[in-house]
Design a protein around this motif. Sequence first.
Motif, mmCIF file in Angstrom:
data_model
loop_
_atom_site.group_PDB
_atom_site.id
_atom_site.type_symbol
_atom_site.label_atom_id
_atom_site.label_comp_id
_atom_site.label_asym_id
_atom_site.label_seq_id
_atom_site.Cartn_x
_atom_site.Cartn_y
_atom_site.Cartn_z
ATOM 1 N N UNK A 1 0.854 -1.134 -0.038
ATOM 2 C CA UNK A 1 0.067 -0.012 -0.002
ATOM 3 C C UNK A 1 0.873 1.208 0.040
ATOM 4 N N UNK A 2 1.880 1.228 0.761
ATOM 5 C CA UNK A 2 2.630 2.515 0.768
ATOM 6 C C UNK A 2 3.651 2.408 -0.468
ATOM 7 N N UNK A 3 3.972 1.464 -1.011
ATOM 8 C CA UNK A 3 4.631 1.650 -2.214
ATOM 9 C C UNK A 3 3.765 2.143 -3.445
ATOM 10 N N UNK A 4 2.641 1.699 -3.398
ATOM 11 C CA UNK A 4 1.718 2.178 -4.368
ATOM 12 C C UNK A 4 1.401 3.616 -4.342
ATOM 13 N N UNK A 5 1.336 4.075 -3.117
ATOM 14 C CA UNK A 5 1.237 5.777 -2.943
ATOM 15 C C UNK A 5 2.478 6.259 -3.387
ATOM 16 N N UNK A 6 3.647 5.719 -2.879
ATOM 17 C CA UNK A 6 4.856 6.608 -3.507
ATOM 18 C C UNK A 6 4.936 6.623 -5.047
ATOM 19 N N UNK A 7 4.499 5.347 -5.601
ATOM 20 C CA UNK A 7 4.714 5.279 -7.132
ATOM 21 C C UNK A 7 3.729 6.341 -7.924
ATOM 22 N N UNK A 8 2.550 6.388 -7.181
ATOM 23 C CA UNK A 8 1.612 7.249 -7.786
ATOM 24 C C UNK A 8 2.025 8.766 -7.734
ATOM 25 N N UNK A 9 2.721 9.007 -6.766
ATOM 26 C CA UNK A 9 3.289 10.294 -6.626
ATOM 27 C C UNK A 9 4.177 10.654 -7.576
ATOM 28 N N UNK A 10 5.009 9.448 -7.916
ATOM 29 C CA UNK A 10 6.315 9.739 -8.717
ATOM 30 C C UNK A 10 5.830 9.828 -10.148
ATOM 31 N N UNK A 11 4.745 9.208 -10.526
ATOM 32 C CA UNK A 11 4.404 9.157 -11.991
ATOM 33 C C UNK A 11 4.007 10.507 -12.617
ATOM 34 N N UNK A 12 4.141 10.786 -13.644
ATOM 35 C CA UNK A 12 3.540 12.118 -14.202
ATOM 36 C C UNK A 12 1.913 12.191 -14.214
#
Length: 361
Positions: A210-221
């Motif tokens: 869950x935490x990884x998904x949130x970080x990845x969403x923040x890093x994607x354009x």
Amino acid sequence: MDLRLFSILGFLSLALVVTSATLPSEDYWQSMLPNTQMPKSIRDLLPSASADLTEEKSTAVGVGKGGVNVNTGKGKSGAPTSVNVGRKGVGVSTGKPDGGTNVGVGKGGVSVNTGPKKKPVVVSVDPKSPFVYRYAASEDQLQDNPNVALFFQEKDLQSGTTMNLHFTKTTPGAAFLPSKEADATPFSSTKFSDVLQRFAVVPGSKEAQVMKNTIQECEEPGVQGEDKYCATSLESMVDFSTSKLGTNVQAMSTEMDREETKKQQYTITGVQKKASDKAVVCHAQPYVYAVFYCHATLSTKAYKVSLVGADGTKANAIAVCHTDTSKWNPKHLAFQVLKIKPGTTPVCHFLPEDHVVWVKS
């Protein structure tokens, strides 16, 4: 492994971040936005003013066959705060006779109880945020997802319209980090192992995913035409929003007259459109502390909508309408729910209780 540890990390993070005798985030709001009222949804994410703000605290985590025990040190009363995770669930005790924060995990989900004045709420985490418009809807989102009912068309925003709605919170119990703490806390895919270690999250667990998904969403354009930013502190949310709108702003969130609500039919009793067509919408993300996915566009309208539920529950709900959806994923949840195509008609949605929209005053 289930979401047991993830559900209590928002509570544990307070032991890491409360470091001064005042609430610096609240002070920063007042200095930057002296004429802007702070929404209840934001105020609820501030560290408790009654916490011991001057004494150093330590957090110890022990894992054994019986479960997990976390001790955050002694508080002002001299009693320790402990978290115990066993086979049957999670128990949190602050050691205070007047009540504290309790977390329980059962078959029905994760509940967080912040004391005698607040009732438990259920934490549910979607595979992908429905408010990130790059994503196609998953099968899980098309099933029993409370966010499905939040999408509607602008033509429906009129008194007398009825809708089946369920207003929820994304991560109950998660609190803001002060700006200095947020800046010093890793928040990136390249340092994800450091993030997990800092918050004692087991690699490969559901909490970690869950935490990884949130970080990845923040890093994607973001989608074309939007300015996107993930705020990891209240200060950074204020800075981003005012950089797009100026300091003469309103911050608004959905507010209910009851702590616990259910899915039911609501009737619109009033609609108030905000004058500006430019807004910054900040969506709470599932994480160990308060993180908001904020995006600004020139094609966004904001409305304050009065609702009354079948059981008498009253809501002052915030609705956001996007007038240009041509760059959204054609398989986004909104298009599948409303049976429309990108760019054909405005797409609107209500904000969950812990999301925020910023507009010019």
